[in-house]
Design an enzyme around this catalytic site. Structure first.
Site, PDB file in Angstrom:
ATOM      1  N   THR A 106      19.153  39.356  68.415  1.00 17.13           N
ATOM      2  CA  THR A 106      17.918  40.054  68.033  1.00 17.13           C
ATOM      3  C   THR A 106      17.175  40.373  69.330  1.00 17.13           C
ATOM      4  OG1 THR A 106      16.567  38.051  67.986  1.00 17.13           O
ATOM      5  CG2 THR A 106      17.759  38.608  65.958  1.00 17.13           C
TER       6      THR A 106
ATOM      7  N   THR B 122      10.635  21.898  64.644  1.00 15.79           N
ATOM      8  CA  THR B 122       9.452  21.964  65.504  1.00 15.79           C
ATOM      9  C   THR B 122       8.348  21.036  65.001  1.00 15.79           C
ATOM     10  OG1 THR B 122       7.588  23.443  65.993  1.00 15.79           O
ATOM     11  CG2 THR B 122       8.921  24.044  64.134  1.00 15.79           C
ATOM     12  N   ASP B 123       7.501  20.591  65.916  1.00 19.41           N
ATOM     13  CA  ASP B 123       6.353  19.772  65.504  1.00 19.41           C
ATOM     14  C   ASP B 123       5.349  20.580  64.673  1.00 19.41           C
ATOM     15  OD1 ASP B 123       5.274  21.370  67.514  1.00 19.41           O
ATOM     16  OD2 ASP B 123       4.490  19.711  68.722  1.00 19.41           O
ATOM     17  N   GLU B 124       5.499  21.926  64.689  1.00 19.38           N
ATOM     18  CA  GLU B 124       4.524  22.755  63.962  1.00 19.38           C
ATOM     19  C   GLU B 124       4.605  22.536  62.462  1.00 19.38           C
ATOM     20  OE1 GLU B 124       3.932  26.720  65.437  1.00 19.38           O
ATOM     21  OE2 GLU B 124       4.695  26.173  67.406  1.00 19.38           O
TER      22      GLU B 124
ATOM     23  N   TYR C 143       5.763  31.104  60.078  1.00 20.17           N
ATOM     24  CA  TYR C 143       6.838  30.534  60.914  1.00 20.17           C
ATOM     25  C   TYR C 143       7.041  29.060  60.589  1.00 20.17           C
ATOM     26  CZ  TYR C 143       8.825  28.104  64.972  1.00 20.17           C
ATOM     27  OH  TYR C 143       9.561  27.261  65.772  1.00 20.17           O
TER      28      TYR C 143
ATOM     29  N   LYS D 269      10.176  26.936  58.783  1.00 25.69           N
ATOM     30  CA  LYS D 269      10.902  25.837  59.450  1.00 25.69           C
ATOM     31  C   LYS D 269      10.851  24.569  58.585  1.00 25.69           C
ATOM     32  CE  LYS D 269      12.606  25.866  63.026  1.00 25.69           C
ATOM     33  NZ  LYS D 269      13.982  26.269  63.444  1.00 25.69           N
TER      34      LYS D 269
ATOM     35  N   ASN E 179       6.131  22.040  72.061  1.00 25.36           N
ATOM     36  CA  ASN E 179       6.268  23.348  72.733  1.00 25.36           C
ATOM     37  C   ASN E 179       7.127  23.260  73.991  1.00 25.36           C
ATOM     38  OD1 ASN E 179       3.743  23.693  71.084  1.00 25.36           O
ATOM     39  ND2 ASN E 179       3.887  25.730  71.978  1.00 25.36           N
TER      40      ASN E 179
ATOM     41  N   TYR F 223      -6.408  33.150  73.401  1.00 22.18           N
ATOM     42  CA  TYR F 223      -6.935  33.259  72.038  1.00 22.18           C
ATOM     43  C   TYR F 223      -8.122  32.303  71.844  1.00 22.18           C
ATOM     44  CZ  TYR F 223      -2.234  35.205  70.936  1.00 22.18           C
ATOM     45  OH  TYR F 223      -1.068  35.930  70.899  1.00 22.18           O
TER      46      TYR F 223
ATOM     47  N   ASP G 174      -9.134  35.273  68.111  1.00 23.66           N
ATOM     48  CA  ASP G 174      -8.288  34.105  67.817  1.00 23.66           C
ATOM     49  C   ASP G 174      -7.170  34.472  66.835  1.00 23.66           C
ATOM     50  OD1 ASP G 174      -7.455  31.541  68.084  1.00 23.66           O
ATOM     51  OD2 ASP G 174      -9.204  30.597  67.162  1.00 23.66           O
TER      52      ASP G 174
ATOM     53  N   HIS H 151      -4.933  29.325  63.422  1.00 29.47           N
ATOM     54  CA  HIS H 151      -4.507  28.765  64.718  1.00 29.47           C
ATOM     55  C   HIS H 151      -4.613  27.232  64.726  1.00 29.47           C
ATOM     56  CE1 HIS H 151      -4.926  29.427  69.373  1.00 29.47           C
ATOM     57  NE2 HIS H 151      -3.901  28.661  69.054  1.00 29.47           N
TER      58      HIS H 151
END
Ligand code: NAD
Ligand code: TYD
Length: 345
Positions: free
Chosen positions: A36, A125-127, A150, A154, A179, A207, A272, A276
């Site tokens: 991609t 991911t930790d997100e 996103y 995940k 990250n 941001y 922002d 976020h």
């Protein structure tokens, strides 16, 4: 052992491919990547001629293509890095995120089950844990509370991997890292945006108030932990990976300005990001204890190494920025410039 590494032409996947081929003579890698906008064969140029390495262009969300790669290459294990990865893009259009991150993971799991692979490592991911206040850290059993399309995609993929373990005994496990930064990161994420813009004396978009905190890990350290996950991880388990280097975005931009010798006036506060997340912080005591893994690179050295890489690889950056298919990237910058104009007026 023959390992299917998906997304191995991206930022972290390519770090892992280079690392494994350097460290293990007994592991063969089949790099399966759709190429991609974020995939780049230049990232794996140094291993292209290695007899332990093969590249196959393909889509993890196309089950026939996944089945073909299994049948042609006698795959024994999978490390799934392939994903749509940029939060801002997921806010604009979540469809490719659901397709690749959720349906793609399902296709891989189905074929992994059918071909009785010995290990499946899902790179997460930790997100997925959402946002923290000023104290505390995410542990492996922290609740899932994703904020962006996103991170929601995940989290869904993580749950599928764990469900396939419970239902089908598929030997899958999940790693959740903080990250990443380092060489070869696509210049849409914070650190390469700041470095490449600073080198061109362009504005550095921050941001909101710039006080959001991220925990930054050098990508090669993440790769080192993923190889341990492949070799020593227990199916059904979740493993956090982090560095302990928590920084506000303003601290990151300040350090980049210092190392590139550029003025603070380049910083531009912009609108922002919706939803976020304020702060991420990861407790990785489990892998320190179980695998003896610990991060070795301090943030200042990692950042200096990264800046030096972008300085000496400007052709890599130029090629990406010149590619005509990158209309999104261009649009993003046009939009930012418009936002800046509004803030200035
Ligand atoms: P990246 O965007 O640089 O690379 C993604 C790669 O996946 C690209 O090579 C792309 O071509 C490939 N890809 C995308 N869709 C595909 C598809 N349908 N089929 C096959 N290949 C496809 O991403 P990255 O930053 O290297 O992240 C790799 C993984 O690590 C992702 O799963 C991401 O969620 C996870 N992760 C990233 C970070 C980070 O800070 N970048 C942190 C923690 C976890
Ligand atoms: P990013 O690199 O997109 O990673 P993530 O959103 O997955 O953490 O962003 C890191 C932090 O930097 C996040 O707080 C958003 C912020 N950010 C900016 O301030 N400016 C930018 O141009 C970008 C891309 C991110």
């Amino acid at each position: 052992m023959k390992v299917l590494v998906t997304g191995g032409a991206g930022f972290i996947g390519s770090s892992f491919v280079r690392y494994v081929l350097r460290m293990r003579k007994e592991i063969d890698v089949v790099n399966f990547d759709l190429l991609t906008y974020a995939g780049n064969l230049r990232n794996v140029e140094e291993v292209a001629a290695n007899p332990q390495y093969q590249f196959v262009r393909g889509d993890i969300a196309d089950e026939t293509q996944v089945e073909n790669v299994f049948e042609q290459h006698r795959i024994e294990a999978i490390v799934n890095f392939a994903a749509e990865t940029h939060v801002d893009r997921s806010i604009e259009d979540s469809r490719p995120f659901l397709r690749t991150n959720v349906e793609g993971t399902r296709c891989l799991l189905e074929q992994a089950r059918k071909h009785k692979i010995s290990k499946y490592v899902q790179i997460s991911t930790d997100e997925v844990y959402g946002s923290l206040g000023s104290t505390g850290s995410f542990r492996e059993n922290s609740p899932l509370d994703p904020s962006s399309p996103y991170s929601a995609s995940k989290a869904a993929a993580d749950l599928l991997v764990l469900a396939y373990y419970k239902t089908h005994r598929l030997p899958g496990l999940v790693t959740r890292c903080s990250n990443n930064y380092g060489p070869y990161q696509f210049p849409e994420k914070l650190i390469p945006v700041l470095i490449t813009n600073a080198m061109e004396d362009r504005s550095l978009p921050i941001y909101g108030d710039g006080l959001n905190v991220r925990e930054w890990i050098f990508a090669d350290e993440h790769s080192r932990a993923v190889l341990l996950a492949l070799e020593r991880g227990t199916p059904g388990e979740i493993y956090n990976i982090g560095s302990g280097h928590e920084k506000t975005n303003l601290e990151v931009v300040g350090e980049i300005l210092r190392l590139t010798n550029k003025p603070e006036s380049l910083i531009q506060f912009v609108k922002d990001r919706p939803g976020h997340d304020r702060r991420y912080s990861i407790d990785c005591s489990k892998i320190r204890r179980e695998w003896g893994w610990s991060p070795e690179m301090d943030f200042a050295s990692g950042l200096a190494t990264t800046i030096e890489w972008y300085r000496t690889n400007q052709a890599w950056v130029r090629e990406i920025k010149d590619a005509s298919y990158l209309s999104y990237y261009d649009r993003m910058y046009t939009r930012r410039d418009q936002t800046l104009a509004v803030l200035d007026s």
